[in-house]
Design an enzyme around this catalytic site. Structure first.
Site, PDB file in Angstrom:
ATOM      1  CB  CYS A 126      -0.946  -0.009   1.189  1.00  0.00           C
ATOM      2  SG  CYS A 126      -0.160  -0.336   2.787  1.00  0.00           S
ATOM      3  CG  HIS A 239      -0.654   4.238   4.704  1.00  0.00           C
ATOM      4  ND1 HIS A 239      -1.334   3.996   5.865  1.00  0.00           N
ATOM      5  CD2 HIS A 239      -0.237   3.015   4.253  1.00  0.00           C
ATOM      6  CE1 HIS A 239      -1.334   2.694   6.118  1.00  0.00           C
ATOM      7  NE2 HIS A 239      -0.673   2.079   5.150  1.00  0.00           N
TER       8      HIS A 239
END
Length: 330
Positions: A126, A239
């Site tokens: 990711c 994130h």
């Protein structure tokens, strides 16, 4: 198309179902596979009420496309069997095949051609996927020589259990109770943990090394130098990454903005005077990756940039990217 999702009860599996629906993917049959513990239960989805099925290789091979949202060990054992001649296309979200030269590692906006005609395709980490949405267009335009990345990774990176632990930890902390930790190395609530995945012999964690290995493979740029420090932070999802790059050709913030404004899957959030910059709160549940705080590097001058990136770990970092890969194959 007959679609199977293995690991359908987890956070990524659930997001994959929703993305398939939201993007109008041509699903004719949706089969949700999970462990024997969950098999037989029904779950409400965007496609209606579906009964969860126990996983079997035979059932998975009957699909057109199978999304794996499971552990690397599971994927290593079963993905090749599912994808063997006469079976389904497998799009694997684990790290099992990312570094296998025979398996394409794909971010559709960057190297989608690599997925065409393949039966087993790997989805990147990711953190890497979110980073490359900004880094790859800049590399194409100016040539990235080296990059230094610091990540601020949400609890969602550890799945639904990670998000639950953060929420429970916050409640315990605010109630004056001892904060417990099981999913993370230390309590995450009101804390930062500079430790994601296992430490390697060189002092970096595997999570940090993944960013280097995968960036080079996806951009087909083995010459790019990159170091990363990965930090778990007490945000729920999305994130964030602070990035410094040195380029081979001169670059200005204005030129970089022009490139990124045209990049597919990127939203410019770069107006500090109006307090506009990438943040987890604005990037969460959003398909695009936000990029902002673009400025000339004080270290590298006219061949350097500093910028900030934020993207939803469960979407572009996982479920969305896998569905986009599937869309290339339809």
């Amino acid at each position: 198309m007959r679609i199977g999702i293995v690991g359908a009860t987890g956070a990524v599996g659930q997001e994959t179902i929703q993305v398939l629906k939201d993007r109008g993917f041509p699903v004719t049959e949706l089969h949700l596979f999970a462990s024997e513990r969950s098999a037989g239960k029904t779950t409400e989805t965007a496609f209606g009420t579906i009964t969860i099925e126990p996983f079997s290789v035979e059932a998975a091979r009957g699909m057109d496309i199978v999304f794996l949202a499971v552990s690397g060990d599971f994927a290593k054992e079963y993905a090749p069997q599912i994808a063997a001649e006469g079976g389904a296309v497998v799009i694997d979200n684990s790290s099992a095949f990312r570094y296998d030269d025979a398996v394409p590692l794909v971010v559709p906006e960057i190297n989608g051609r690599r997925a065409l005609g393949q039966k087993l395709i790997a989805n990147p980490n990711c953190t890497t996927a979110i980073l490359l949405m900004a880094l790859a267009p800049l590399h194409e335009a100016f040539g990235v020589k080296r990059a230094i990345v610091s990540t601020y990774q949400a609890a969602s990176g550890a799945g639904a259990e990670g998000m639950t632990e953060l929420e429970q930890g916050a409640r315990q902390y605010l109630a004056g109770e001892p904060v417990t930790a099981s999913k993370f190395a230390h309590p995450l609530a009101f804390n930062l943990i500079p430790h994601i995945d296992s430490f390697q012999d060189n002092g970096y964690t595997r999570e940090e090394m993944k960013v280097l290995w995968e960036t080079r493979k996806i951009m087909e740029a083995p010459e790019v130098l990159l170091s990363c420090t990965a930090v778990r932070v007490p945000t729920m999802r999305a994130h964030a990454e602070a990035v410094t790059i040195e380029t081979r050709h001169p670059v200005t913030p204005a030129a970089a903005r022009e490139v990124l404004a045209k990049a597919q899957g990127v939203t410019l959030a770069d107006d500090p005077s109006n307090k506009l910059y990438p943040m987890p709160l604005t990037a969460s549940s959003k398909y695009d990756v936000e990029v902002g705080r673009i400025r000339e590097s004080l270290v590298f001058g006219d061949t350097g940039l500093d910028f900030f990136v934020c993207g939803d770990q469960l979407l572009k970092g996982a479920a969305l990217n896998t569905v986009q890969i599937a869309e290339l194959l339809v």
